[in-house]
Design an enzyme around this catalytic site. Structure first.
Site, short mmCIF file in Angstrom:
data_model
loop_
_atom_site.label_atom_id
_atom_site.label_comp_id
_atom_site.label_asym_id
_atom_site.label_seq_id
_atom_site.Cartn_x
_atom_site.Cartn_y
_atom_site.Cartn_z
N TYR A 95 -2.10 -0.23 10.46
CA TYR A 95 -2.23 -0.75 9.10
C TYR A 95 -1.02 -0.34 8.26
O TYR A 95 -0.42 -1.18 7.56
CB TYR A 95 -3.51 -0.20 8.48
CG TYR A 95 -3.73 -0.56 7.03
CD1 TYR A 95 -4.26 -1.80 6.67
CD2 TYR A 95 -3.44 0.35 6.02
CE1 TYR A 95 -4.47 -2.13 5.34
CE2 TYR A 95 -3.65 0.03 4.69
CZ TYR A 95 -4.18 -1.21 4.36
OH TYR A 95 -4.39 -1.53 3.03
N SER A 116 0.84 -1.20 0.00
CA SER A 116 0.00 0.00 0.00
C SER A 116 0.87 1.25 0.00
O SER A 116 1.98 1.24 0.53
CB SER A 116 -0.90 0.01 1.24
OG SER A 116 -1.57 1.25 1.39
#
Length: 290
Positions: free
Chosen positions: A195, A182
């Protein structure tokens, strides 16, 4: 004249769902059929296992892998069964088989069983896509409970580790491991601290594992998307769903069908035989530095 794929613009309708979220309840529905993508047998008769394959990026990857000639197995949580069945139908529409494997990648025993089921069903395993993930926003690091922190790490990096360990005894020379990273793993995120930390770990895991497996001729790469329209988004907040993707130069979220070809690229020996340890960002025109 070259066709230009038209995708939904931001803002999206405000919407919210309980975690993990279902693609079937999103408006508009994420796009995964990739009408401009033509298969070329790049993965003919290969077998791929995709975690988080029921929806979002995982579903789009499953469909394009099938279009390229692969049989597919998908791992997903039991509460995502309806989405998984839609993915299976989409794979079968492409003329390939799809094995459904409900379960939890945070459990090493399940990961071992999932891989063994794939090999029993299809006779082999050529491609592993680690894509399952958990995400929960918090305004402050003080708001992240120990339970959330552990769930995020167990899903997003422990699960990748468990799946790789289970798959390695079956992956052949020319096999491929593809991890989902990501943009948050490159630049951080103030409301996704845990995250983002796992995604940074995935990028490092990719590069380290690639070095470890290079002599076995197994390639390991990573796709690091920016804002993509998946069930992750409405399971965060209605406001975030509405604004998702507005901040990138394309002024909209990406669709799963726009990310999936990157996974085909890394899975295909024809396309990326000389590439391992790479993190490919798909960011809608946004620029990033390491």
């Amino acid at each position: 004249m070259v066709k230009v794929q038209q995708e939904p613009k931001a803002p999206q309708p405000p919407q919210e769902q309980p975690k993990p979220g279902l693609e079937s309840k999103m408006t508009p529905r994420p796009r995964y059929e990739a009408p401009l993508y033509k298969g070329a047998d790049k993965l003919k008769d290969k077998v791929a296992l995709i975690t988080g394959g029921d929806s979002g990026i995982g579903r789009a990857v499953a469909v394009l892998f099938a279009r390229e000639g692969a049989d597919v197995a998908i791992v997903y949580l039991p509460q995502e069964q309806s989405d998984a069945e839609e993915t299976r139908a989409a794979v079968e529409k492409e003329g390939r088989r799809c094995l459904l494997l409900p379960g939890d990648v945070t459990q090493p025993k399940f990961c071992e069983q999932a891989v063994e089921r794939v090999v029993q069903e299809f006779g082999k395993l050529d491609v592993l896509v680690n894509n399952a993930a958990f995400q929960a926003e918090q305004k402050s690091v003080l708001d992240i409970s120990d339970e959330q922190f552990e769930q995020t790490f167990r899903t997003n990096i422990f699960g990748y580790f468990y799946m790789v360990k289970a798959a390695l005894k079956h992956l052949p020379e020319g096999g491929s491991i593809i991890n989902s990273g990501s943009i948050t793993g490159m630049r951080g995120s103030e409301e996704l601290i845990d995250y983002a930390a796992t995604k940074g770990a995935i990028h490092a895991f990719t590069k380290s594992l690639a070095q470890s497996l290079v002599e076995k001729k197994i390639r390991v790469n990573c796709v690091a998307p920016g804002p993509i329209w998946t069930p992750f988004i409405p399971s965060t907040s209605a406001e975030k769903a509405e604004q998702h993707g507005e901040g990138v130069p394309f002024k909209r979220p990406g669709q799963p069908e726009e990310v999936a070809p990157s996974y085909v690229f890394f899975a295909s020996e024809a396309d990326s035989s000389y590439i391992t340890g790479e993190v490919l960002s798909v960011l809608g025109g946004e620029q990033t530095t390491w």
